[in-house]
Write a protein that holds these residues in place. Structure first.
Motif, PDB file in Angstrom:
ATOM      1  N   ALA A  80       1.744 -26.866 -70.880  1.00  0.00           N
ATOM      2  CA  ALA A  80       2.429 -28.022 -71.459  1.00  0.00           C
ATOM      3  C   ALA A  80       2.408 -28.045 -72.986  1.00  0.00           C
ATOM      4  O   ALA A  80       3.441 -28.315 -73.609  1.00  0.00           O
ATOM      5  N   PRO A  81       1.273 -27.770 -73.660  1.00  0.00           N
ATOM      6  CA  PRO A  81       1.281 -27.853 -75.129  1.00  0.00           C
ATOM      7  C   PRO A  81       2.138 -26.789 -75.792  1.00  0.00           C
ATOM      8  O   PRO A  81       2.558 -26.956 -76.940  1.00  0.00           O
ATOM      9  N   GLN A  82       2.409 -25.710 -75.082  1.00  0.00           N
ATOM     10  CA  GLN A  82       3.156 -24.608 -75.682  1.00  0.00           C
ATOM     11  C   GLN A  82       4.654 -24.902 -75.794  1.00  0.00           C
ATOM     12  O   GLN A  82       5.387 -24.149 -76.438  1.00  0.00           O
ATOM     13  N   TYR A 119       3.688 -34.290 -74.737  1.00  0.00           N
ATOM     14  CA  TYR A 119       3.605 -34.308 -73.279  1.00  0.00           C
ATOM     15  C   TYR A 119       4.679 -35.204 -72.670  1.00  0.00           C
ATOM     16  O   TYR A 119       5.189 -34.927 -71.577  1.00  0.00           O
ATOM     17  N   ASN A 120       5.051 -36.257 -73.353  1.00  0.00           N
ATOM     18  CA  ASN A 120       6.163 -37.096 -72.899  1.00  0.00           C
ATOM     19  C   ASN A 120       7.452 -36.276 -72.838  1.00  0.00           C
ATOM     20  O   ASN A 120       8.215 -36.349 -71.869  1.00  0.00           O
ATOM     21  N   THR A 121       7.664 -35.460 -73.848  1.00  0.00           N
ATOM     22  CA  THR A 121       8.852 -34.601 -73.899  1.00  0.00           C
ATOM     23  C   THR A 121       8.834 -33.559 -72.790  1.00  0.00           C
ATOM     24  O   THR A 121       9.843 -33.317 -72.119  1.00  0.00           O
ATOM     25  N   THR A 151       0.830 -39.201 -68.302  1.00  0.00           N
ATOM     26  CA  THR A 151       2.276 -39.065 -68.512  1.00  0.00           C
ATOM     27  C   THR A 151       2.975 -38.593 -67.255  1.00  0.00           C
ATOM     28  O   THR A 151       4.031 -39.131 -66.873  1.00  0.00           O
ATOM     29  N   ALA A 152       2.414 -37.588 -66.595  1.00  0.00           N
ATOM     30  CA  ALA A 152       3.007 -37.095 -65.347  1.00  0.00           C
ATOM     31  C   ALA A 152       3.046 -38.214 -64.303  1.00  0.00           C
ATOM     32  O   ALA A 152       4.056 -38.401 -63.609  1.00  0.00           O
ATOM     33  N   SER A 153       1.968 -38.971 -64.209  1.00  0.00           N
ATOM     34  CA  SER A 153       1.915 -40.074 -63.245  1.00  0.00           C
ATOM     35  C   SER A 153       2.925 -41.161 -63.602  1.00  0.00           C
ATOM     36  O   SER A 153       3.604 -41.716 -62.724  1.00  0.00           O
ATOM     37  N   GLN A 154       3.064 -41.468 -64.882  1.00  0.00           N
ATOM     38  CA  GLN A 154       4.001 -42.494 -65.338  1.00  0.00           C
ATOM     39  C   GLN A 154       5.428 -42.171 -64.909  1.00  0.00           C
ATOM     40  O   GLN A 154       6.179 -43.056 -64.473  1.00  0.00           O
ATOM     41  N   TYR A 155       5.805 -40.902 -65.020  1.00  0.00           N
ATOM     42  CA  TYR A 155       7.174 -40.503 -64.683  1.00  0.00           C
ATOM     43  C   TYR A 155       7.343 -40.135 -63.214  1.00  0.00           C
ATOM     44  O   TYR A 155       8.441 -39.819 -62.775  1.00  0.00           O
ATOM     45  N   GLY A 156       6.245 -40.167 -62.458  1.00  0.00           N
ATOM     46  CA  GLY A 156       6.338 -39.914 -61.025  1.00  0.00           C
ATOM     47  C   GLY A 156       6.327 -38.460 -60.637  1.00  0.00           C
ATOM     48  O   GLY A 156       6.646 -38.111 -59.489  1.00  0.00           O
ATOM     49  N   GLN A 157       5.960 -37.561 -61.548  1.00  0.00           N
ATOM     50  CA  GLN A 157       5.930 -36.137 -61.220  1.00  0.00           C
ATOM     51  C   GLN A 157       4.660 -35.794 -60.437  1.00  0.00           C
ATOM     52  O   GLN A 157       3.580 -36.305 -60.724  1.00  0.00           O
ATOM     53  N   ARG A 158       4.795 -34.945 -59.466  1.00  0.00           N
ATOM     54  CA  ARG A 158       3.631 -34.405 -58.760  1.00  0.00           C
ATOM     55  C   ARG A 158       3.040 -33.304 -59.645  1.00  0.00           C
ATOM     56  O   ARG A 158       3.776 -32.420 -60.087  1.00  0.00           O
ATOM     57  N   ALA A 159       1.732 -33.353 -59.903  1.00  0.00           N
ATOM     58  CA  ALA A 159       1.195 -32.409 -60.890  1.00  0.00           C
ATOM     59  C   ALA A 159      -0.277 -32.099 -60.663  1.00  0.00           C
ATOM     60  O   ALA A 159      -1.044 -32.931 -60.157  1.00  0.00           O
ATOM     61  N   ASN A 479      13.852 -48.186 -69.051  1.00  0.00           N
ATOM     62  CA  ASN A 479      12.700 -48.617 -69.835  1.00  0.00           C
ATOM     63  C   ASN A 479      11.739 -47.491 -70.161  1.00  0.00           C
ATOM     64  O   ASN A 479      10.645 -47.717 -70.647  1.00  0.00           O
ATOM     65  N   THR A 480      12.123 -46.223 -69.849  1.00  0.00           N
ATOM     66  CA  THR A 480      11.227 -45.090 -70.150  1.00  0.00           C
ATOM     67  C   THR A 480      11.861 -44.178 -71.181  1.00  0.00           C
ATOM     68  O   THR A 480      13.051 -44.192 -71.377  1.00  0.00           O
TER      69      THR A 480
END
Length: 480
Positions: A80-82, A119-121, A151-159, A479-480
């Protein structure tokens, strides 16, 4: 009986344990309030389904004529940071790239706000490209890694989120931990994630790779994973220079795989990225332990690391998925990984065919120079056949790798990967006729041909909607 939350109608394309690709037209799928698939039936019995499950037929969400559902794609290896420097510095080989580009950039993620913005991006970008499940490397910074999980949880991604562990780094000495600190912070990381009780985000033990970890750290991480039954991720056999350095640092081990295996880091919850140079002996160990490989073809090519022979690994019955390996790979889309996996398979086939032709020419010349009584039965029967016949990876198999194969690699195939009843509904609605679509659709094209065009030519413009556990996460809420 469970209440029906959503009912979808149209064409569904997925993989099963019996076949790489199954196209199911004119079907209906219903989900419950927690996103599990309740039924998946022929639409001809729509009225009976409505009566049985108690849903209003006027609420059925029907796809357009050329649209179809496919399972959400699963990225089994991404940093993710890359994403900060994606597409930059690709002229260097792996170890130089880490020293000059990767480590200095990852070190800046001690700044939590910087991490939050990036990470939001990353999470938004991966979701828009159809990645419903991502196995993320973060950095050595615990608080920033927790931000990625949030962030992953906020957007609903399984991670799966990994706080990186590394207590050895001679090339960029600023970016490392002590062994004690690494273990302490890893414990804090997974304890915080467990306390947050995310629906679909889990911690994963993450030694960066053997070169950056002492034997003591590897051993303690293995015991930690065993004690708490945690998933594990790392890298293995990515490049010749890396393997040479592992041999130097771990002279008492027979091979790279043994470094992880003897330290309890090779389990049925392990996914190792790359594996370009794993021997057949090592592949057998992977199969015996139930460990998986994340095939990252873009990165393997971009950093001139090598090629993974997917066919050979599959023949050894090793679990496997696809990874983008951002930013060693310059694309965040698993569609690119699908294409590069097929291309890599064809390159291996061509190289092997050339080698076989060269060997045959040499044998023929030798036969021409033999005396008649020196020609035996084997040479009279024509050129010798090689044992390693290679079949090119098909688009159907690559589709399987990006979906069901990835779920098997991460040990979540009981939850996601296809449209089997009882699994959670992770899905993409593909619209081949989207505005500005990168390819055209002719009226006579079949659904299978439509899928092929999307896999080879499509992009995020064709991904109309993304669902994770029955929730529509793309388009993003306002709203996101």
């Amino acid at each position: 009986m469970d209440a029906v939350q959503h009912v979808f109608k149209g064409t569904f394309i997925h993989s099963t344990t019996r076949c790489d690709l199954e196209i199911i037209e004119n079907h209906m799928l219903g989900t419950d309030r927690v996103g599990k698939i309740l039924f998946f039936e022929d639409a001809q019995i729509q009225s009976r389904l409505s009566q049985k499950w108690g849903f209003d037929e006027s609420n059925i969400q029907a796809l357009g004529n050329n649209e179809f559902f496919m399972p959400g794609m699963i990225d089994t290896h991404i940093h993710a940071p890359q994403y900060t420097f994606i597409g930059i510095g690709m002229e260097r080989p792996l170890l130089e790239w880490l020293e000059h580009t990767t480590f200095p950039t990852e070190d800046t993620f001690c700044d939590v706000e910087l991490a939050r913005n990036m990470y939001n991006t990353v999470v938004r970008r991966t979701l828009r490209n159809g990645t419903t499940t991502a196995c993320y490397f973060a950095t050595i910074h615990t608080d920033a890694s927790i931000v990625l999980a949030d962030t992953a949880s906020q957007y609903g991604q399984r991670a799966f989120i990994g706080k990186v562990c590394m207590d050895h780094n001679d090339t960029y000495k600023k970016y490392r931990e002590t062994t004690k600190e690494s273990i302490k912070e890893t414990k804090r990381f997974f304890e915080v994630l467990e306390s947050k009780k995310y629906d679909r985000v889990k911690p994963i033990i993450t030694p960066r790779f053997a070169i950056s970890c002492s034997e003591r750290l590897l051993n303690k991480l293995g015991k930690l994973a065993e004690k708490h039954d945690l998933h594990i991720q790392s890298h293995i056999s990515e490049s010749p220079a890396e393997i040479k350095e592992v041999r130097r640092l771990f002279p008492d081990y027979n091979n790279y795989t043994e470094v992880y295996d003897r330290n309890k880091l090779l389990t049925n919850k392990t996914v190792m990225a790359h594996g370009c140079y794993l021997t057949n002996e090592e592949l057998c160990v992977f199969r015996e332990r139930g460990a998986a490989i994340s095939h990252c073809p873009n990165s393997n090519i971009s950093l001139c690391s090598g090629h993974l022979d997917v066919r050979n690994a599959l023949n050894h019955r090793v679990k496997m998925g696809l990874g983008t390996d951002v930013a060693g790979g310059y694309s965040i889309s698993l569609l690119d990984a699908i294409r590069k996996a097929i291309e890599t398979s064809k390159i291996i086939f061509m190289e092997r065919s050339k080698s076989e032709r060269d060997n045959n020419e040499t044998q023929n010349k030798q036969q021409e120079n033999m005396k008649p009584d020196e020609v035996n039965e084997d040479t009279q029967n024509g050129p010798m056949k090689t044992e390693n016949n290679h079949n090119v990876l098909s688009y159907k198999e690559a589709f399987w790798l990006a979906t069901l194969g990835g779920s098997e690699a991460l040990g979540i195939d009981h939850i996601t990967g296809n449209f089997k009843v009882g699994k959670e509904f992770d899905a993409l609605i593909i619209n081949p006729e989207a505005k500005d679509s990168p390819f055209e659709v002719n009226s006579h094209v079949s659904k299978e041909e439509m899928l092929q065009r999307f896999l080879y030519l499509g992009d995020d413009r064709n991904i109309k909607s993304v669902y994770v556990a029955g929730i529509c996460v793309v388009p993003f809420p306002s709203n996101t």
